[in-house]
Enzyme design. Structure first.
Site, PDB file in Angstrom:
ATOM      1  N   GLY A 172       0.772  -1.250   0.000  1.00 45.85           N
ATOM      2  CA  GLY A 172       0.000   0.000   0.000  1.00 45.85           C
ATOM      3  C   GLY A 172       0.796   1.290   0.000  1.00 45.85           C
ATOM      4  CB  THR A 173       4.157   2.413  -1.141  1.00 43.79           C
ATOM      5  OG1 THR A 173       4.206   1.949  -2.483  1.00 43.79           O
ATOM      6  CG2 THR A 173       4.904   1.459  -0.224  1.00 43.79           C
ATOM      7  CG  ASN A 174       1.238   3.470  -5.824  1.00 43.40           C
ATOM      8  OD1 ASN A 174       1.557   4.536  -6.355  1.00 43.40           O
ATOM      9  ND2 ASN A 174       1.874   2.329  -6.076  1.00 43.40           N
ATOM     10  CG  ASN A 183      -4.112  -0.343 -12.282  1.00 39.14           C
ATOM     11  OD1 ASN A 183      -3.887  -0.516 -11.079  1.00 39.14           O
ATOM     12  ND2 ASN A 183      -3.504  -1.044 -13.225  1.00 39.14           N
ATOM     13  CG  MET A 228      -1.705  -8.196  -6.428  1.00 35.73           C
ATOM     14  SD  MET A 228      -0.770  -7.409  -7.756  1.00 35.73           S
ATOM     15  CE  MET A 228       0.055  -8.836  -8.442  1.00 35.73           C
ATOM     16  CB  ILE A 274      -8.323  -9.843 -13.602  1.00 31.41           C
ATOM     17  CG1 ILE A 274      -6.808  -9.831 -13.830  1.00 31.41           C
ATOM     18  CG2 ILE A 274      -9.072  -9.379 -14.854  1.00 31.41           C
ATOM     19  CD1 ILE A 274      -6.318 -10.674 -14.950  1.00 31.41           C
ATOM     20  CG  LEU A 275     -11.454  -4.940 -11.045  1.00 34.95           C
ATOM     21  CD1 LEU A 275     -11.413  -3.450 -11.342  1.00 34.95           C
ATOM     22  CD2 LEU A 275     -12.135  -5.217  -9.709  1.00 34.95           C
ATOM     23  CG  HIS A 289       1.104  -1.453 -15.444  1.00 34.99           C
ATOM     24  ND1 HIS A 289       0.818  -2.732 -15.004  1.00 34.99           N
ATOM     25  CD2 HIS A 289       2.051  -1.580 -16.393  1.00 34.99           C
ATOM     26  CE1 HIS A 289       1.579  -3.588 -15.666  1.00 34.99           C
ATOM     27  NE2 HIS A 289       2.330  -2.914 -16.521  1.00 34.99           N
TER      28      HIS A 289
HETATM   29  C1  GRF Z   1       3.002  -0.883  -7.670  1.00 35.21           C
HETATM   30  O1  GRF Z   1       4.235  -1.064  -8.314  1.00 35.21           O
HETATM   31  C2  GRF Z   1       1.911  -0.652  -8.682  1.00 35.21           C
HETATM   32  O2  GRF Z   1       2.354   0.007  -9.826  1.00 35.21           O
HETATM   33  C3  GRF Z   1       1.503  -2.052  -9.040  1.00 35.21           C
HETATM   34  O3  GRF Z   1       1.593  -2.770  -7.842  1.00 35.21           O
HETATM   35  C4  GRF Z   1       2.526  -2.148  -6.974  1.00 35.21           C
HETATM   36  C5  GRF Z   1       1.792  -1.846  -5.709  1.00 35.21           C
HETATM   37  O4  GRF Z   1       2.625  -1.327  -4.708  1.00 35.21           O
HETATM   38  N1  GRF Z   1       0.183  -2.055  -9.629  1.00 35.21           N
HETATM   39  P1  GRF Z   1       1.988  -0.705  -3.406  1.00 35.21           P
HETATM   40  O5  GRF Z   1       1.089  -1.753  -2.778  1.00 35.21           O
HETATM   41  O6  GRF Z   1       1.221   0.508  -3.807  1.00 35.21           O
HETATM   42  O7  GRF Z   1       3.152  -0.375  -2.539  1.00 35.21           O
END
Ligand code: GRF
Length: 209
Positions: free
Chosen positions: A16-18, A111, A94, A96-97, A113
């Site tokens: 969950g860093t994003n 999303n 992770m 697929i919807l 990527h």
């Molecule tokens: C990120 O690299 C994102 O681009 C991909 O999965 C990873 C998720 O990382 N879809 P985080 O859980 O947000 O740290």
């Protein structure tokens, strides 16, 4: 739309860093929105803990009792609709919807990527970029449609690939950019500045929703 009236639901699977970058951008006023739900199919996703720490509702929805993906995704959609989300953000989600889910939130799912799409869709893409020998990779924020990693592109950031890179070091360099462009893309949507024409996303001055 007044501050905080724009409601975001975030779907997560892992660290969950994003999600954290989005939370921080909201807290520092860069994104004018509110996360109303962080949902995961994984009970132990650290992302859920990040939400809790910031007083954001988190929910582990166990896929186990559901007959299949369609039924599970219907339940996820129900949770999001119940909270009136305006936008669904996938942040390391992770699964697929199901197409039905995507139709239910048409044009309202984004999303991030870790490659420069359309190069390297799918999984393990940093390794794929290294193996292919590209000199630059990066990340992409895009709308989600029924094809995996193929929706209209909102923002991209370019990152050099070094000869000494392995998948981890490249992923780390890309991640820094992910954390910058995801909140920026989000704010563009909050401000209703994106216009899609023939899958091309253009930015325009703020228009009333
Ligand atoms: C990120 O690299 C994102 O681009 C991909 O999965 C990873 C998720 O990382 N879809 P985080 O859980 O947000 O740290």
């Amino acid at each position: 739309m007044a501050s905080n009236d724009f409601k975001i639901g975030v779907l997560v699977s892992g660290r969950g860093t994003n999600l954290q970058a989005i939370i921080d951008a909201i807290e520092n006023g860069q994104v004018d929105a509110r996360i109303v739900l962080v949902l995961s199919h994984k009970q132990d996703a650290p992302a859920l803990e990040r939400a809790n720490k910031h007083g954001i509702e988190s929910l582990w929805l166990d896929p186990e009792p559901f007959a299949g993906k369609k039924e599970y995704d219907r339940a996820v959609a129900g949770e999001l609709k119940e909270r009136g989300v305006d936008l669904v953000c996938l942040a390391g989600y992770m699964r697929i919807l199901d197409p039905e889910f995507i139709r239910a939130f048409q044009g309202k799912i984004i999303n991030i990527h870790p490659s420069l799409l359309p190069a390297f869709p799918g999984l393990n893409v940093q390794q794929k970029a290294i193996d292919y020998g590209v000199k630059f990779s990066g990340c992409t924020v895009h709308f989600v449609n029924e094809e995996v990693d193929a929706g209209p592109i909102i923002l991209q950031a370019v990152v050099p690939v070094h000869e000494s890179d392995n998948a981890e070091s490249l992923a780390e360099r890309i991640l820094i950019q992910e954390h910058l462009i995801y909140p920026r893309a989000l704010q563009m949507i909050v401000e209703n500045r994106l216009h899609i024409n023939n899958r091309k996303v253009s930015t325009q001055e703020s228009v009333p929703p």
